[in-house]
Enzyme design. Structure first.
Site, PDB file in Angstrom:
ATOM      1  N   ASP A   1      96.085  48.982  69.176  1.00  8.46           N
ATOM      2  CA  ASP A   1      94.732  49.442  69.485  1.00  8.46           C
ATOM      3  C   ASP A   1      94.435  49.366  70.982  1.00  8.46           C
ATOM      4  O   ASP A   1      94.905  48.460  71.675  1.00  8.46           O
ATOM      5  CB  ASP A   1      93.734  48.563  68.709  1.00  8.46           C
ATOM      6  CG  ASP A   1      92.351  49.171  68.641  1.00  8.46           C
ATOM      7  OD1 ASP A   1      92.229  50.412  68.628  1.00  8.46           O
ATOM      8  OD2 ASP A   1      91.371  48.391  68.597  1.00  8.46           O
ATOM      9  N   HIS A   2      93.649  50.329  71.475  1.00 12.12           N
ATOM     10  CA  HIS A   2      93.198  50.361  72.877  1.00 12.12           C
ATOM     11  C   HIS A   2      94.311  49.985  73.859  1.00 12.12           C
ATOM     12  O   HIS A   2      94.222  49.003  74.592  1.00 12.12           O
ATOM     13  CB  HIS A   2      91.988  49.449  73.069  1.00 12.12           C
ATOM     14  CG  HIS A   2      90.734  50.012  72.481  1.00 12.12           C
ATOM     15  ND1 HIS A   2      90.091  51.120  72.997  1.00 12.12           N
ATOM     16  CD2 HIS A   2      90.005  49.622  71.406  1.00 12.12           C
ATOM     17  CE1 HIS A   2      89.022  51.392  72.269  1.00 12.12           C
ATOM     18  NE2 HIS A   2      88.955  50.507  71.288  1.00 12.12           N
TER      19      HIS A   2
ATOM     20  N   GLY B   1      82.411  50.033  64.874  1.00 13.70           N
ATOM     21  CA  GLY B   1      81.764  49.984  63.565  1.00 13.70           C
ATOM     22  C   GLY B   1      80.882  48.771  63.358  1.00 13.70           C
ATOM     23  O   GLY B   1      79.935  48.809  62.576  1.00 13.70           O
TER      24      GLY B   1
ATOM     25  N   VAL C   1      86.486  48.092  62.926  1.00 13.70           N
ATOM     26  CA  VAL C   1      85.629  46.911  62.862  1.00 13.70           C
ATOM     27  C   VAL C   1      86.374  45.751  63.510  1.00 13.70           C
ATOM     28  O   VAL C   1      87.518  45.468  63.159  1.00 13.70           O
ATOM     29  CB  VAL C   1      85.261  46.547  61.409  1.00 13.70           C
ATOM     30  CG1 VAL C   1      84.501  45.224  61.359  1.00 13.70           C
ATOM     31  CG2 VAL C   1      84.449  47.656  60.766  1.00 13.70           C
TER      32      VAL C   1
ATOM     33  N   THR D   1      84.214  43.035  65.884  1.00 11.30           N
ATOM     34  CA  THR D   1      83.288  41.940  66.200  1.00 11.30           C
ATOM     35  C   THR D   1      82.748  41.252  64.953  1.00 11.30           C
ATOM     36  O   THR D   1      82.652  40.014  64.907  1.00 11.30           O
ATOM     37  CB  THR D   1      82.121  42.459  67.061  1.00 11.30           C
ATOM     38  OG1 THR D   1      82.652  43.173  68.181  1.00 11.30           O
ATOM     39  CG2 THR D   1      81.272  41.312  67.569  1.00 11.30           C
TER      40      THR D   1
END
Length: 286
Positions: free
Chosen positions: A80-81, A214, A235, A237
């Site tokens: 991710d990222h 999200g 999702v 956090t």
């Protein structure tokens, strides 16, 4: 095993979304897998650059293979990222199923060039690897809770004509357009641009659309975004908050056995995962 591309194509067609959860350690990894198994849901497990530095590239790949073998369900590992071509190539070489190459803070030309390089590199290694690109940019951090309202500047949002060009010139499988969401949690009122999602969906019908941030959206906003064309929702956090809050409670009990301290945190994370699987409509899809 069915490929991630096939799962996302089905989700797009049937108007549900494949959930994506970021994990920072073994307990959170296990929480996602066990909740997905219980709900019979496909799932993407994401590790950011920082998270995979902590867990280990090869170790994360070994874990996903182990869990897939144990549960015989479509669990996929996403880098991710990933903010550089070099880091993305390392994740591909390590055996990640999916790569999110995020060059969204560069110019559109530089973003296209780097993303296309990763698409070509992934295809040369394994045609089943799914590659996600990102346009527009999100102004917040997934590791933070903001007590005030965070401004989302109009110029940060993705434009349909830019999305069309980006997909055509890069060949990505997934597109993450900035449509008003934020990383982390803030005091913002619901703010997703549904018209923008619809227009982008209309010009790039061949790719799966991804919604980052999200955790910062209401259930109603998420459901509407999926109806308008989002097929993959991230999702992070919410999962972190549930885990850390439960961990703090256990630490206050003066317990020194790590598995007793982290057990309730794992269960708290599982609850968040299961809730979102139901919300996204992916339960029972495998």
């Amino acid at each position: 095993m069915v490929t991630l591309k096939e799962i996302l194509a089905r989700a797009s067609k049937e108007h549900w979304a494949v959930p994506h959860f970021n994990v920072s350690n073994l307990e959170m990894f296990r929480a996602v897998v066990e909740a997905a198994w219980y709900k019979k849901s496909p799932v993407l497990i994401g590790t950011s650059e920082g998270e995979r530095d902590f867990i280990g590239l090869n170790q994360a790949v070994a874990l996903i293979h182990s869990y897939r073998e144990q549960y015989q369900l479509p669990f996929y590992l996403n880098a991710d990222h990933t903010h550089s071509v070099e880091a993305a190539k390392k994740a591909i070489d390590a055996g990640y199923d999916s790569i999110h190459i995020d060059l969204s803070k560069l110019s559109i030309d530089e973003n296209i060039k780097g993303t296309r390089e990763i698409v070509e590199y992934a295809r040369s290694k394994n045609s089943a690897i799914s590659v996600e690109g990102e346009i527009g940019y999100i102004v917040t951090d997934s590791s933070k809770i903001y007590e005030s309202v965070v401004e989302v500047p109009p110029e940060s949002l993705a434009r349909p004509e830019e999305a069309e060009r980006f997909v055509k010139e890069t060949g990505v499988d997934r597109l993450a357009p900035a449509v008003g969401s934020i990383h982390g949690i803030a005091a913002n009122k619901p703010h997703l641009d549904f018209s923008r999602i619809e227009r982008i969906r209309g010009v790039v019908p061949v790719v799966a659309l991804v919604l980052h941030g999200g955790s910062g959206e209401s259930d109603e906003q998420i459901k509407m975004a999926i109806e308008k064309g989002i097929a993959n929702v991230h999702v992070s956090t919410d999962l972190r908050v549930a885990y850390v809050d439960a961990l703090k409670k256990e630490l206050a009990k003066n317990e020194y056995a790590p598995y007793k301290i982290t057990g309730p945190a794992l269960e708290a994370a599982k609850t968040v995962v299961a809730f979102n699987i139901d919300l996204f409509g992916s339960a029972g899809k495998v």
